[in-house]
Structure formats: C-alpha cells, structure tokens
Design an enzyme around this catalytic site. Structure first.
Site, PDB file in Angstrom:
ATOM      1  N   LEU A  92      26.256 -25.607  25.015  1.00 47.01           N
ATOM      2  CA  LEU A  92      26.325 -24.535  25.733  1.00 47.01           C
ATOM      3  C   LEU A  92      25.798 -23.165  25.369  1.00 47.01           C
ATOM      4  O   LEU A  92      25.923 -23.170  24.174  1.00 47.01           O
ATOM      5  CB  LEU A  92      28.025 -24.151  25.897  1.00 47.01           C
ATOM      6  CG  LEU A  92      28.662 -25.440  26.734  1.00 47.01           C
ATOM      7  CD1 LEU A  92      30.196 -25.399  26.534  1.00 47.01           C
ATOM      8  CD2 LEU A  92      28.400 -25.302  28.205  1.00 47.01           C
ATOM      9  N   ASN A 106      36.472 -28.162  20.905  1.00 43.94           N
ATOM     10  CA  ASN A 106      35.866 -29.390  20.925  1.00 43.94           C
ATOM     11  C   ASN A 106      36.157 -30.361  20.116  1.00 43.94           C
ATOM     12  O   ASN A 106      36.823 -30.118  18.998  1.00 43.94           O
ATOM     13  CB  ASN A 106      34.214 -28.830  20.740  1.00 43.94           C
ATOM     14  CG  ASN A 106      33.180 -30.235  20.903  1.00 43.94           C
ATOM     15  OD1 ASN A 106      33.535 -31.000  21.656  1.00 43.94           O
ATOM     16  ND2 ASN A 106      32.770 -30.457  19.642  1.00 43.94           N
ATOM     17  N   HIS A 108      34.956 -33.907  18.012  1.00 42.64           N
ATOM     18  CA  HIS A 108      33.823 -34.414  17.344  1.00 42.64           C
ATOM     19  C   HIS A 108      34.023 -35.456  16.733  1.00 42.64           C
ATOM     20  O   HIS A 108      35.020 -35.448  15.919  1.00 42.64           O
ATOM     21  CB  HIS A 108      33.036 -33.279  16.680  1.00 42.64           C
ATOM     22  CG  HIS A 108      31.774 -33.943  16.134  1.00 42.64           C
ATOM     23  ND1 HIS A 108      30.617 -33.899  16.896  1.00 42.64           N
ATOM     24  CD2 HIS A 108      31.428 -34.326  14.965  1.00 42.64           C
ATOM     25  CE1 HIS A 108      29.561 -34.466  16.136  1.00 42.64           C
ATOM     26  NE2 HIS A 108      29.954 -34.607  15.009  1.00 42.64           N
ATOM     27  N   ASP A 144      28.554 -27.597  16.525  1.00 42.72           N
ATOM     28  CA  ASP A 144      29.745 -28.250  15.911  1.00 42.72           C
ATOM     29  C   ASP A 144      29.880 -27.459  14.723  1.00 42.72           C
ATOM     30  O   ASP A 144      30.321 -28.218  13.608  1.00 42.72           O
ATOM     31  CB  ASP A 144      29.177 -29.748  15.470  1.00 42.72           C
ATOM     32  CG  ASP A 144      29.278 -30.547  16.630  1.00 42.72           C
ATOM     33  OD1 ASP A 144      29.777 -30.215  18.039  1.00 42.72           O
ATOM     34  OD2 ASP A 144      28.283 -31.400  16.652  1.00 42.72           O
TER      35      ASP A 144
HETATM   36  C1  GRF Z   1      34.035 -38.846  21.901  1.00 46.03           C
HETATM   37  O1  GRF Z   1      34.029 -39.529  20.822  1.00 46.03           O
HETATM   38  C2  GRF Z   1      33.399 -37.277  21.852  1.00 46.03           C
HETATM   39  O2  GRF Z   1      34.000 -36.758  20.567  1.00 46.03           O
HETATM   40  C3  GRF Z   1      32.153 -37.481  21.770  1.00 46.03           C
HETATM   41  O3  GRF Z   1      31.936 -38.757  22.830  1.00 46.03           O
HETATM   42  C4  GRF Z   1      33.069 -39.535  22.727  1.00 46.03           C
HETATM   43  C5  GRF Z   1      33.557 -39.348  24.292  1.00 46.03           C
HETATM   44  O4  GRF Z   1      34.482 -40.256  24.684  1.00 46.03           O
HETATM   45  N1  GRF Z   1      31.323 -36.434  21.765  1.00 46.03           N
HETATM   46  P1  GRF Z   1      35.261 -40.446  25.847  1.00 46.03           P
HETATM   47  O5  GRF Z   1      34.308 -40.164  27.273  1.00 46.03           O
HETATM   48  O6  GRF Z   1      36.276 -39.556  25.883  1.00 46.03           O
HETATM   49  O7  GRF Z   1      35.829 -41.779  26.218  1.00 46.03           O
END
Ligand code: GRF
Length: 192
Positions: A92, A106, A108, A144
């Site tokens: 973003l 967020n 991660h 991040d």
């Molecule tokens: C998660 O591990 C998130 O941190 C990453 O992508 C994954 C998304 O998983 N960036 P979901 O769509 O919530 O199943």
C-alpha cells in the site's frame, strides 16, 4: 465494540477465523466489511457471514496511487476503528498507510525482521532456518517493517516443504491474529 475492516487477497483462512471469533460478542469486535484486490476465494467467507464485500483491482487504474485512493474510500465508507491486512498481498502506498496508521495492522508468516516480503516461508526454508513463525505488526511505509505487536514461533521440521510449513504457520497465525484483535478491542494492546 471495535469495528474492523479486513483486506484479503487469497483463501481467507485468517479472515474466517476473525469472522468466527467476531460471532462471540465477548470478544469485543465485529467485522463490518471485507475488501480485496482481486475476486479472491476468501470473499465467500464474508458472504457466508452476511458481511459486505468490495473488490478494488489495481489493473483498473492508471497507477497505484489512484487504486489506493479508491481502496481507501471503500474502506472509509465503513468508518472502521481498525483495518486488518489478513493475507493482503499488495503493497500500500504511503498516502494510504499515513491516513490509517497506527490503526492498520498486518499479519506476516515469519519472525520479522527475518524474511520480510511475499515469500517469507520459502525464504525461511531456503535459509535453513530451524525456527520461523508469525508476526503481527502495525503497518508503516516500509515492507513488513512496522512496530511489532505480537510474535509466535513455529518450528521448521527437517522434511518440511513450503506448503506444509505455511499450513502449520497459518494454524498459529489464525490464533495469534484473533488473540491480538481481541486485545486491541479490550485495550490491553494500544496501537501507536
Ligand atoms: C498468511 O500466511 C498471510 O500472513 C500471508 O498469506 C497467508 C494468507 O492466508 N501473507 P489466508 O488467505 O488467510 O488463508
């Protein structure tokens, strides 16, 4: 009651965990809308829970700034207390982040600052990490890089592939994300 808009890009299992937790009023938060940058499969979870959705695809705009303006307007239409990037895979722009931060978090799939970016699980495996995990953080203008709110470790097994490790991380991630949003609602975590 803390009002939350979630943004997703994929299967939405983290979103699903938030929607389920929000069904218990004792958890102190509600999901008032879900947005995506593509017609993501995960939007079906929101529909199942009767939560409104919106999709704003970058390809429909001249540039990232214009896309983010419309995304922001869609988010602000619901006037949330908190915006959660729950597997939202687009970066973003500073204008969007600056307008919402620190009420923009967020999740991660690594122990930041290790392995930022879109391939955190692959990168952890490639580096031979023995432990990785999940970080929930406030979003700042970097990728991040924002202040950490919560972290939890996940062991890397010797025969792990990217899919298996990510699935194990996501099990922990869903719990940690729900727990973190509950604590923000209860004001035992203050965002700054
Ligand atoms: C998660 O591990 C998130 O941190 C990453 O992508 C994954 C998304 O998983 N960036 P979901 O769509 O919530 O199943």
């Amino acid at each position: 009651m803390l009002s939350v808009v979630a943004l997703i890009s994929g299967s939405g299992s983290n979103l699903r965990a938030l929607l389920e937790a929000a069904n218990n009023p004792l958890n102190g938060f509600k999901i008032i809308a879900v947005g995506a940058d593509n017609p993501a499969d995960g939007l079906a979870h929101a529909e199942l829970f009767g939560v409104p959705t919106f999709v704003v695809t970058p390809g429909a705009f001249e540039n990232r700034e214009k896309w983010a303006e419309v995304l922001y307007d869609n988010v602000m239409h619901f006037n949330p207390d908190l915006v959660v990037l729950a597997g939202f895979m687009k970066i973003l722009p500073a204008s969007f982040v600056g307008a919402l931060s620190p009420n923009l978090i967020n999740t991660h799939p690594s122990l930041l600052p290790a392995f930022p970016g879109a391939h955190a699980v692959r990168d952890a495996l490639a580096a031979g990490a023995k432990v990785t995990g999940v970080t929930i953080h406030v979003v700042d203008e970097g990728v991040d890089t924002g202040p950490h709110i919560a972290q939890r470790e996940v062991e890397v097994l010797s025969d792990d592939n990217e899919y298996d490790l990510h699935e194990r991380i996501k099990t922990v991630e869903r719990e940690l994300l729900v727990d973190t949003v509950k604590k923000i609602a209860a004001k035992t975590i203050t965002l700054a």
